[in-house]
Write a protein that holds these residues in place. Structure first.
Motif, PDB file in Angstrom:
ATOM      1  N   THR A 246       6.919  13.902 -16.172  1.00 50.23           N
ATOM      2  CA  THR A 246       5.995  14.766 -15.058  1.00 50.23           C
ATOM      3  C   THR A 246       4.581  13.874 -15.134  1.00 50.23           C
ATOM      4  O   THR A 246       4.062  13.506 -14.515  1.00 50.23           O
ATOM      5  CB  THR A 246       5.736  16.161 -14.723  1.00 50.23           C
ATOM      6  OG1 THR A 246       5.235  16.733 -16.351  1.00 50.23           O
ATOM      7  CG2 THR A 246       6.706  17.250 -14.900  1.00 50.23           C
ATOM      8  N   ASP A 247       4.129  14.222 -16.783  1.00 45.45           N
ATOM      9  CA  ASP A 247       2.855  12.703 -16.811  1.00 45.45           C
ATOM     10  C   ASP A 247       3.383  11.484 -15.902  1.00 45.45           C
ATOM     11  O   ASP A 247       2.315  10.513 -15.750  1.00 45.45           O
ATOM     12  CB  ASP A 247       2.714  12.966 -17.902  1.00 45.45           C
ATOM     13  CG  ASP A 247       2.171  14.251 -18.554  1.00 45.45           C
ATOM     14  OD1 ASP A 247       1.586  15.398 -17.937  1.00 45.45           O
ATOM     15  OD2 ASP A 247       2.255  14.781 -19.872  1.00 45.45           O
ATOM     16  N   MET A 248       4.245  11.202 -16.940  1.00 43.80           N
ATOM     17  CA  MET A 248       4.464   9.062 -16.318  1.00 43.80           C
ATOM     18  C   MET A 248       4.714   9.510 -14.696  1.00 43.80           C
ATOM     19  O   MET A 248       4.257   8.563 -14.359  1.00 43.80           O
ATOM     20  CB  MET A 248       5.919   9.425 -16.786  1.00 43.80           C
ATOM     21  CG  MET A 248       6.074   8.946 -18.544  1.00 43.80           C
ATOM     22  SD  MET A 248       7.411   8.925 -18.691  1.00 43.80           S
ATOM     23  CE  MET A 248       8.162   6.554 -18.267  1.00 43.80           C
ATOM     24  N   GLY A 249       5.306  10.434 -13.953  1.00 46.44           N
ATOM     25  CA  GLY A 249       5.324  10.157 -11.928  1.00 46.44           C
ATOM     26  C   GLY A 249       3.358  10.674 -11.686  1.00 46.44           C
ATOM     27  O   GLY A 249       4.056  10.072 -10.705  1.00 46.44           O
ATOM     28  N   MET A 250       2.499  11.254 -12.106  1.00 43.89           N
ATOM     29  CA  MET A 250       1.515  12.069 -11.898  1.00 43.89           C
ATOM     30  C   MET A 250       1.283  10.240 -12.439  1.00 43.89           C
ATOM     31  O   MET A 250       0.026  10.371 -11.929  1.00 43.89           O
ATOM     32  CB  MET A 250       1.057  12.632 -12.235  1.00 43.89           C
ATOM     33  CG  MET A 250       1.923  13.785 -12.408  1.00 43.89           C
ATOM     34  SD  MET A 250       1.225  15.806 -12.898  1.00 43.89           S
ATOM     35  CE  MET A 250      -0.723  15.396 -12.009  1.00 43.89           C
ATOM     36  N   ASP A 253       1.255   5.581  -8.861  1.00 43.89           N
ATOM     37  CA  ASP A 253       0.736   6.119  -7.355  1.00 43.89           C
ATOM     38  C   ASP A 253       1.662   6.816  -6.150  1.00 43.89           C
ATOM     39  O   ASP A 253       2.800   6.229  -6.052  1.00 43.89           O
ATOM     40  CB  ASP A 253       0.444   4.833  -6.917  1.00 43.89           C
ATOM     41  CG  ASP A 253      -0.864   4.378  -7.133  1.00 43.89           C
ATOM     42  OD1 ASP A 253      -1.856   4.871  -7.755  1.00 43.89           O
ATOM     43  OD2 ASP A 253      -0.749   3.430  -7.319  1.00 43.89           O
ATOM     44  N   ALA A 254       1.480   8.475  -6.401  1.00 45.02           N
ATOM     45  CA  ALA A 254       3.139   9.261  -5.931  1.00 45.02           C
ATOM     46  C   ALA A 254       2.559   9.784  -4.441  1.00 45.02           C
ATOM     47  O   ALA A 254       1.429   9.244  -4.138  1.00 45.02           O
ATOM     48  CB  ALA A 254       3.382   9.983  -6.672  1.00 45.02           C
ATOM     49  N   PRO A 255       3.270   9.711  -3.067  1.00 46.43           N
ATOM     50  CA  PRO A 255       2.346  10.216  -1.813  1.00 46.43           C
ATOM     51  C   PRO A 255       1.933  11.931  -2.404  1.00 46.43           C
ATOM     52  O   PRO A 255       2.169  12.975  -3.628  1.00 46.43           O
ATOM     53  CB  PRO A 255       3.672  11.163  -1.424  1.00 46.43           C
ATOM     54  CG  PRO A 255       4.439   9.601  -2.042  1.00 46.43           C
ATOM     55  CD  PRO A 255       4.822   9.307  -3.614  1.00 46.43           C
ATOM     56  N   PRO A 256       1.347  12.624  -1.751  1.00 45.35           N
ATOM     57  CA  PRO A 256       0.931  14.046  -2.694  1.00 45.35           C
ATOM     58  C   PRO A 256       1.689  14.861  -2.743  1.00 45.35           C
ATOM     59  O   PRO A 256       1.421  15.830  -3.274  1.00 45.35           O
ATOM     60  CB  PRO A 256      -0.923  14.278  -1.200  1.00 45.35           C
ATOM     61  CG  PRO A 256      -0.387  12.525  -0.345  1.00 45.35           C
ATOM     62  CD  PRO A 256       0.807  11.963  -0.825  1.00 45.35           C
ATOM     63  N   ARG A 257       2.895  14.767  -1.603  1.00 43.27           N
ATOM     64  CA  ARG A 257       3.421  16.397  -1.508  1.00 43.27           C
ATOM     65  C   ARG A 257       4.784  16.053  -2.958  1.00 43.27           C
ATOM     66  O   ARG A 257       4.494  17.017  -3.285  1.00 43.27           O
ATOM     67  CB  ARG A 257       4.699  15.537  -0.715  1.00 43.27           C
ATOM     68  CG  ARG A 257       4.970  16.852  -0.503  1.00 43.27           C
ATOM     69  CD  ARG A 257       6.574  17.191   0.821  1.00 43.27           C
ATOM     70  NE  ARG A 257       7.418  17.299   0.791  1.00 43.27           N
ATOM     71  CZ  ARG A 257       8.533  17.788   1.981  1.00 43.27           C
ATOM     72  NH1 ARG A 257       8.098  16.944   2.897  1.00 43.27           N
ATOM     73  NH2 ARG A 257       9.322  18.812   1.865  1.00 43.27           N
TER      74      ARG A 257
END
Length: 433
Positions: A246-250, A253-257
């Motif tokens: 989750t740290d890598m995913g955040m 640049d990810a959509p707000p959802r």
């Protein structure tokens, strides 16, 4: 070996000592009863029996005197008789007997027992030496009683020795068990091939049962220790993977959802880590101190309040935190996190409208809601595992307050609940006595 300050007194007040005290008390009571019996028998022999014997002597004399007035009064080694015929002088009568009325008399100064029997022919004085009566009381009363007392003492002593032999195996078992370390009991002393020869019958069966029980307890403790060690490692590994992912995913640049979903996953992972730590602490023995540190209570309260707001989405409920102080505690932070999280989760679950207030004082945390509240019956069962005040609510398994109560007991905190049906609930955690 772990011993308590009371171990020595308990050993000194064991079964052999109680048995010895019982026999001593029995001997003392029997002795007192026999001494009283000696006194009573002595009094009976000197008074009642001697009175009866002198009365019979007087009756026998008057029968002989009726047949022949020449019959002389009794005159033996133990008995002296004096007859005063009516109309004659009593000068032959000793002076110390002249003033006696009819009846039985004890002249202590003269060491005499006297019976005065008056008939139509005259008055008969029968005199018996008081020392002779006491001698009779000694031989026929005191001596048999002393022999009885010696026999009772002997029988009591033999019974005590036999009883001591019977209870000595039980006392030996008690000493063996008292020396066990509760965490690592040494059961080798109760192995069948190491039992003393006098441990037989029921005592040997008890020793065998204790040996088997101790072995099972030892195996159970070892399994629990292995489980807590393995669970601590195996459960944290996937949670670490989730947190890193989750740290890598955040970081990208990810959509707000997607970002919100990743944040919820991170919060759930942190909550899971805290719950795992709390369960492992409860599973460990009380003597094993968990890793503790100084932490700011306000930080945890604010974080958990922020997490709880996600449970109030689409609910007309306001959650407000008021900090009157910023105390610090020395304890595992995740344990306190679990306590506050459970209280807030309950408040959010059972509050449909209104507000939830979280107040932090210097010695307590207060969580007050305007929810459905609890009845008096529910308050008596609120800390029972799996109990839910309202089973129709979809959230929770009923373990929250049970876990909170156990954690508070573990770390010396105190939880207080005040609730009124339909008016809401106030939960208070006092962490300073």
């Amino acid at each position: 070996m772990v011993t308590s300050p009371d171990d020595t007194p308990m050993r000194h007040h064991g079964l052999p000592r109680k048995l010895r005290i019982a026999f001593i008390l029995q001997a003392v009571m029997v002795s007192l009863a026999i001494v009283l019996g000696v006194y009573l028998i002595s009094a009976v022999i000197k008074h009642s029996l001697m009175n009866t014997a002198l009365q019979e002597e007087a009756t026998h004399f008057w029968e002989l005197y009726s047949a022949s007035t020449a019959q002389p009064p009794p005159n033996t080694h133990n008995l002296r008789g004096y007859l005063v015929v009516k109309g004659h002088s009593n000068l032959v009568l000793p002076e110390n007997l002249r003033d006696l009325k009819p009846g039985f008399h004890e002249l202590r100064d003269d060491d005499l027992l006297v019976l005065v029997d008056e008939q139509s022919q005259g008055r008969l004085y029968l005199v018996f030496l008081r020392s002779q009566a006491e001698r009779l009381a000694f031989y026929f009363g005191t001596v048999p009683i002393i022999m009885t007392l010696v026999a009772i003492y002997l029988v009591s002593w033999l019974t005590y020795r036999a009883s001591k032999r019977l209870v000595s195996p039980v006392s030996w078992l008690a000493r063996q068990v008292a020396e066990w370390d509760p965490r690592r009991p040494d059961v080798s002393g109760l192995a069948p091939d190491r039992l003393p020869n006098d441990v037989q019958g029921e005592a040997r069966q008890l020793a065998s049962a204790l040996h088997g029980l101790a072995q099972r307890v030892t195996a159970h403790v070892a399994r629990e220790r292995d489980f807590t060690r393995d669970a601590s490692h195996e459960l944290r590994t996937p949670l670490t993977v989730i947190r890193v992912a989750t740290d890598m995913g955040m970081a990208e640049d990810a959509p707000p959802r997607v970002a919100r979903a990743l944040q919820r996953i991170q919060r759930a992972g942190r909550d899971m880590e805290a719950v795992i730590d709390a369960f492992l602490i409860l599973a460990r023995e009380a003597e094993v101190e968990p890793q503790s540190e100084d932490f700011d209570v306000a930080d945890i309260v604010m974080d958990e309040a922020e997490n709880a707001r996600t449970l109030l989405l689409n609910k007309p409920v306001d959650l407000e935190v008021t900090l009157h102080a910023r105390p610090r505690l020395h304890a595992p932070p995740r344990v306190f996190q679990v306590v506050v999280s459970n209280l807030l989760r309950n408040a959010c679950t059972y509050t449909d409208r209104g507000r939830i207030d979280v107040v932090l004082e210097s010695d307590r945390v207060i969580v007050r809601d305007s929810g459905i509240g609890m009845s008096a019956e529910s308050m008596t069962r609120v800390f029972e595992p799996f109990y839910r005040a309202d089973p129709t609510r979809p959230h929770g398994s009923g373990l929250g307050l049970s876990i909170v109560s156990r954690l508070c007991d573990r770390f010396g905190w105190k939880i207080e609940l005040d609730s009124e049906l339909g008016r809401g609930t106030t939960a208070t955690i006092r962490f300073v006595a």
